[in-house]
Design an enzyme around this catalytic site. Structure first.
Site, PDB file in Angstrom:
ATOM      1  N   ASP A 142       0.745  -1.161   0.142  1.00 17.60           N
ATOM      2  CA  ASP A 142       0.031   0.068  -0.046  1.00 17.60           C
ATOM      3  C   ASP A 142       1.059   1.379  -0.079  1.00 17.60           C
ATOM      4  O   ASP A 142       2.061   1.086  -0.150  1.00 17.60           O
ATOM      5  CB  ASP A 142      -0.660   0.005   1.423  1.00 17.60           C
TER       6      ASP A 142
ATOM      7  N   CYS B 163       3.048  -3.204   3.999  1.00 12.94           N
ATOM      8  CA  CYS B 163       2.386  -2.085   4.431  1.00 12.94           C
ATOM      9  C   CYS B 163       2.905  -1.666   5.795  1.00 12.94           C
ATOM     10  O   CYS B 163       4.056  -1.999   5.949  1.00 12.94           O
ATOM     11  CB  CYS B 163       0.645  -2.656   4.593  1.00 12.94           C
TER      12      CYS B 163
ATOM     13  N   THR C  37       2.483  -1.824   9.008  1.00  9.52           N
ATOM     14  CA  THR C  37       2.856  -2.877  10.138  1.00  9.52           C
ATOM     15  C   THR C  37       2.966  -4.279   9.399  1.00  9.52           C
ATOM     16  O   THR C  37       3.593  -5.329  10.080  1.00  9.52           O
ATOM     17  CB  THR C  37       1.674  -3.069  10.844  1.00  9.52           C
TER      18      THR C  37
ATOM     19  N   HIS D 234      10.043 -23.290   8.928  1.00  3.75           N
ATOM     20  CA  HIS D 234       9.147 -24.225   9.643  1.00  3.75           C
ATOM     21  C   HIS D 234       7.732 -24.135   8.853  1.00  3.75           C
ATOM     22  O   HIS D 234       6.955 -25.221   9.205  1.00  3.75           O
ATOM     23  CB  HIS D 234       9.149 -23.710  10.948  1.00  3.75           C
TER      24      HIS D 234
ATOM     25  N   HIS E  16       7.100 -30.649   9.988  1.00  2.88           N
ATOM     26  CA  HIS E  16       6.672 -29.137   9.737  1.00  2.88           C
ATOM     27  C   HIS E  16       5.689 -29.353   8.624  1.00  2.88           C
ATOM     28  O   HIS E  16       4.511 -28.608   8.396  1.00  2.88           O
ATOM     29  CB  HIS E  16       7.784 -28.250   9.444  1.00  2.88           C
TER      30      HIS E  16
HETATM   31  C1  RB5 Z   1      -1.941   2.715   6.628  1.00  2.00           C
HETATM   32  O1  RB5 Z   1      -1.955   3.830   7.369  1.00  2.00           O
HETATM   33  C2  RB5 Z   1      -1.713   1.563   7.542  1.00  2.00           C
HETATM   34  O2  RB5 Z   1      -2.808   1.360   8.165  1.00  2.00           O
HETATM   35  C3  RB5 Z   1      -1.440   0.282   6.680  1.00  2.00           C
HETATM   36  O3  RB5 Z   1      -0.167   0.499   6.028  1.00  2.00           O
HETATM   37  C4  RB5 Z   1      -1.221  -1.182   7.396  1.00  2.00           C
HETATM   38  O4  RB5 Z   1      -0.167  -0.743   8.523  1.00  2.00           O
HETATM   39  C5  RB5 Z   1      -2.428  -1.767   7.864  1.00  2.00           C
HETATM   40  O5  RB5 Z   1      -2.153  -2.831   8.319  1.00  2.00           O
END
Ligand code: RB5
Length: 143
Positions: A8, A65, A67, A98, A133
């Site tokens: 993203d 993205c 996180t 694994h 595994h």
């Molecule tokens: C975008 O602001 C953020 O929410 C997205 O990149 C991601 O971390 C969502 O899981």
């Protein structure tokens, strides 16, 4: 090896940089977007990437993205996908060794690009261990 890649807006810069390095290393990279730093919704690129892995159009995938969590959550809705979220080299190695993760999810806002690259290289270079595994990952899909 053909690899699908997506992000993203939060992972846009890392996706482009990672794709460039991997292409230089000889990988065939298919970019599923996003194509600009404008805000967008990660499932819009995660689902097409997952489909391409499931159908064998690409051998594996890398998704970024902020996180990595939204990508992993979306990708893992697909029965044929084992997306692993890795934030250091050890998790990158273990999700392959694994879990035989066929998609690597990375938290672009939480780690340096050099770390993301190092994780990617370990994940790509690590073999699946099989054995117990294999039995475990075969139990993952819903019947
Ligand atoms: C975008 O602001 C953020 O929410 C997205 O990149 C991601 O971390 C969502 O899981």
């Amino acid at each position: 090896m053909k690899i699908g890649i997506c992000s993203d807006h939060a992972g846009y810069e890392y996706k482009n940089r990672l794709a460039e390095v991997l292409r230089q290393d000889g990988y065939d990279i298919k970019d599923f977007g996003t194509d600009s730093p404008e805000s967008m919704d990660y499932p819009d690129v995660a689902h097409p990437l997952a489909k391409a892995v499931e159908e064998g159009e690409v051998e594996c995938g890398i998704a970024m993205c902020g996180t990595g969590e939204g990508m992993a959550m979306t990708l893992n809705k697909h029965q044929g996908i084992r997306a692993g979220l890795a934030w250091n080299k050890e998790t990158g190695e273990l999700i392959r060794r694994h879990n035989n993760a066929n998609v690597l999810a990375l938290p672009a806002r939480l780690i340096a690009f050099e770390e993301a690259l190092a994780i990617t290289k370990v994940w790509l270079d690590t073999p699946f261990e099989g054995g117990r595994h294999l039995r475990r990952i075969e139990k993952i899909p819903l019947k």
